[in-house]
Design a protein around this motif. Structure first.
Motif, short mmCIF file in Angstrom:
data_model
loop_
_atom_site.label_atom_id
_atom_site.label_comp_id
_atom_site.label_asym_id
_atom_site.label_seq_id
_atom_site.Cartn_x
_atom_site.Cartn_y
_atom_site.Cartn_z
N LEU A 1 1.09 -1.09 -0.15
CA LEU A 1 0.11 -0.26 0.11
C LEU A 1 0.70 0.95 0.00
O LEU A 1 0.98 2.08 -0.59
N GLU A 2 2.12 1.01 0.70
CA GLU A 2 2.91 2.33 0.77
C GLU A 2 3.82 2.99 -0.57
O GLU A 2 3.67 3.90 -1.16
N SER B 1 -7.55 -0.84 3.13
CA SER B 1 -7.23 -0.38 1.87
C SER B 1 -7.65 1.16 1.99
O SER B 1 -6.71 1.60 2.83
N MET B 2 -7.40 1.22 0.48
CA MET B 2 -6.51 2.55 0.73
C MET B 2 -7.63 3.24 -1.01
O MET B 2 -7.44 2.73 -1.73
N THR C 1 -4.15 10.55 -1.72
CA THR C 1 -5.42 9.79 -0.79
C THR C 1 -6.64 10.61 -0.12
O THR C 1 -6.83 11.20 0.01
N ARG D 1 -6.92 -1.97 -2.08
CA ARG D 1 -7.24 -3.29 -0.14
C ARG D 1 -6.11 -4.90 -1.41
O ARG D 1 -5.63 -5.50 -2.10
N LYS E 1 -7.58 5.95 3.39
CA LYS E 1 -6.21 4.94 4.09
C LYS E 1 -6.99 3.97 5.52
O LYS E 1 -6.43 5.27 6.40
N ASN E 2 -6.38 2.90 5.58
CA ASN E 2 -6.39 2.29 6.64
C ASN E 2 -6.11 1.13 6.33
O ASN E 2 -5.07 0.18 5.51
N GLN F 1 1.04 3.15 -3.05
CA GLN F 1 0.54 5.29 -2.49
C GLN F 1 1.54 6.67 -3.12
O GLN F 1 1.07 7.51 -3.52
#
Length: 127
Positions: A50-51, A71-72, A64, A87, A67-68, A54
């Motif tokens: 995810l990082e 998922s993002m 963004t 996700r 984001k959690n 992103q």
């Protein structure tokens, strides 16, 4: 009419797309064209994936919107009515994707590898 190809090209540049399909869905009484991608960004965990995604998308101007840990969501001012959600990948069978043979073999033999992939939905409202 798929999500703008240039927008998709930006998403493709995040990593290696190992599978892709397109589907039309209805959301808020509007038709959405959704490109579904399984992407390998070269990460060893979902959080890292995810990082990486992103950071790479931010370089193309994507922002963004949420984001959690699971998922993002991102959006670009350049692509009107186009949203992206990344996700966890939960297995190819649930998305009826044709996964490249080696990826499918790896995923079936070791589900822990699922965390190395992102399931990315790029959707565009069709008017």
């Amino acid at each position: 009419m798929e999500a703008d190809q240039v927008a998709l090209d930006e998403v493709f540049s995040v990593g290696t797309v190992v599978a892709q399909t397109t589907d039309d869905q209805i959301f808020d009484e509007k038709i959405q064209r959704v490109d579904v991608l399984i992407t390998d960004v070269g990460a060893s965990s979902f959080a890292e994936a995810l990082e990486v995604a992103q950071d790479r998308l931010a370089k193309h101007g994507w922002k963004t919107i949420f984001k959690n840990t699971d998922s993002m969501g991102m959006r670009s001012d350049r692509w009107e009515r186009t949203d992206l959600v990344a996700r966890r990948f939960a297995g190819a069978d649930s998305f009826f994707l044709e996964v490249q043979q080696q990826v499918e073999k790896d995923l079936k033999s070791d589900p822990s590898k699922w965390d190395e992939y992102l399931l990315v939905h790029v959707s565009k409202a069709i008017e």
